[in-house]
Write a protein that holds these residues in place. Structure first.
Motif, short mmCIF file in Angstrom:
data_model
loop_
_atom_site.label_atom_id
_atom_site.label_comp_id
_atom_site.label_asym_id
_atom_site.label_seq_id
_atom_site.Cartn_x
_atom_site.Cartn_y
_atom_site.Cartn_z
N LEU A 114 0.89 -1.34 0.01
CA LEU A 114 -0.12 -0.15 -0.12
C LEU A 114 0.96 1.21 -0.17
N LEU A 115 1.95 1.24 0.61
CA LEU A 115 3.01 2.42 0.71
C LEU A 115 3.54 2.45 -0.74
N LEU A 116 3.59 1.58 -1.49
CA LEU A 116 4.08 1.71 -2.89
C LEU A 116 2.95 2.17 -3.99
N LEU A 117 2.01 2.25 -3.70
CA LEU A 117 0.84 2.20 -4.52
C LEU A 117 0.77 3.39 -5.39
N ASP A 118 1.25 4.57 -4.89
CA ASP A 118 1.54 5.91 -5.77
C ASP A 118 2.41 5.89 -6.58
N LYS A 119 3.66 5.03 -6.20
CA LYS A 119 4.87 4.78 -7.13
C LYS A 119 4.18 4.02 -8.28
N ILE A 120 3.56 2.99 -7.97
CA ILE A 120 3.13 1.99 -9.13
C ILE A 120 2.21 2.92 -10.05
N GLN A 121 1.31 3.73 -9.64
CA GLN A 121 0.40 4.61 -10.23
C GLN A 121 1.37 5.51 -11.21
N ILE A 144 4.52 4.79 -12.33
CA ILE A 144 5.09 3.94 -13.34
C ILE A 144 4.14 3.84 -14.41
N LEU A 145 2.91 3.47 -14.08
CA LEU A 145 1.76 3.05 -14.94
C LEU A 145 1.67 4.35 -15.89
N SER A 146 1.48 5.27 -15.41
CA SER A 146 1.17 6.68 -16.06
C SER A 146 2.25 7.10 -17.18
N VAL A 147 3.48 6.85 -16.70
CA VAL A 147 5.06 6.84 -17.48
C VAL A 147 4.88 5.78 -18.71
N ILE A 148 4.28 4.60 -18.37
CA ILE A 148 4.54 3.73 -19.33
C ILE A 148 3.29 3.89 -20.46
N GLN A 149 2.12 4.41 -19.92
CA GLN A 149 1.10 4.59 -20.81
C GLN A 149 1.56 5.77 -21.97
N LYS A 150 2.04 6.83 -21.34
CA LYS A 150 2.39 8.14 -21.95
C LYS A 150 3.70 7.59 -23.27
N LEU A 151 4.38 6.75 -22.66
CA LEU A 151 5.52 6.25 -23.64
C LEU A 151 4.99 5.41 -24.88
N ALA A 152 3.91 4.46 -24.37
CA ALA A 152 3.11 3.80 -25.48
C ALA A 152 2.32 4.47 -26.50
N ILE A 153 1.81 5.59 -25.76
CA ILE A 153 0.95 6.54 -26.79
C ILE A 153 2.01 7.15 -27.83
N GLN A 154 3.04 7.77 -27.15
CA GLN A 154 4.11 8.42 -28.17
C GLN A 154 4.78 7.49 -29.14
N ALA A 155 4.75 6.06 -28.64
CA ALA A 155 5.56 5.26 -29.74
C ALA A 155 4.52 4.40 -30.37
N ASN A 156 3.23 5.00 -30.63
CA ASN A 156 2.06 4.36 -31.11
C ASN A 156 2.02 2.63 -30.69
N VAL A 157 2.14 2.32 -29.92
CA VAL A 157 1.73 1.09 -29.45
C VAL A 157 0.45 0.73 -29.04
N ASP A 158 -0.09 -0.33 -29.59
CA ASP A 158 -1.54 -0.64 -29.39
C ASP A 158 -1.70 -0.76 -27.99
N VAL A 159 -2.80 -0.28 -27.47
CA VAL A 159 -3.23 -0.13 -26.22
C VAL A 159 -3.51 -1.63 -25.82
N LEU A 160 -3.95 -2.51 -26.59
CA LEU A 160 -3.99 -3.95 -26.38
C LEU A 160 -3.01 -4.68 -25.95
N TYR A 161 -1.82 -4.38 -26.45
CA TYR A 161 -0.49 -4.97 -26.07
C TYR A 161 -0.25 -4.36 -25.00
N LEU A 162 -0.18 -3.22 -24.61
CA LEU A 162 0.35 -2.45 -23.43
C LEU A 162 -0.60 -2.98 -22.28
N SER A 163 -1.78 -3.25 -22.44
CA SER A 163 -2.62 -3.76 -21.40
C SER A 163 -2.20 -5.28 -21.03
N ILE A 164 -2.02 -6.12 -22.07
CA ILE A 164 -1.44 -7.30 -21.82
C ILE A 164 -0.29 -7.34 -21.25
N ILE A 165 0.67 -6.53 -21.60
CA ILE A 165 2.12 -6.14 -20.83
C ILE A 165 2.00 -6.21 -19.24
#
Length: 128
Positions: free
Chosen positions: A41-48, A50-71
């Motif tokens: 629970l103490l790490l939840l904000d850090k996890i969030q 990380i997920l935000s950065v990964i989503q932004k990078l995926a959008i910039q790289a035009n990675v399909d959201v389906l694959y990001l979701s799977i990963i």
């Protein structure tokens, strides 16, 4: 530094668990699970973050959201499997811990099938 607080919390909990384990192992085991949950629970904000950065990078790289979701699901399964198997192993049930790890690996493989399929299709298109 957060890591110092987390390690300190873990060390204090470990000492408490060692003392309690001699008289009431069930309570010691419960404390161990609760400490693991609190650390998570103490790490939840850090996890969030990380997920935000990964989503932004995926959008910039035009990675399909389906694959990001799977990963992300695969990563989640890996962490949950590791946590669960360690708790069970701490309880002295190594055989059950091994089965939890096997289940995690199989679920990861099932989720990875679409990604593996795309990779194989891409390789086949490249080959003459």
């Amino acid at each position: 530094m957060e890591i110092v607080q987390i390690v300190g919390f873990g060390l204090i909990a470990t000492i408490l668990i060692i003392v309690i384990k001699q008289k009431t192992p069930q309570i010691a085991f419960t404390i161990s699970i609760l400490v693991g949950a609190v650390i998570f629970l103490l790490l939840l904000d850090k996890i969030q973050a990380i997920l935000s950065v990964i989503q932004k990078l995926a959008i910039q790289a035009n990675v399909d959201v389906l694959y990001l979701s799977i990963i992300l699901k695969i990563i989640g399964i890996a962490y949950i499997t590791e946590f669960g198997s360690q708790v069970v192993r701490d309880a002295g049930e190594g055989a059950i811990a091994a089965k939890i790890e096997l289940a995690g690996k199989i679920l990861i493989l099932v989720l990875a099938i679409p990604i593996i399929q795309v990779i194989i299709e891409t390789i086949l298109r490249v080959l003459p």
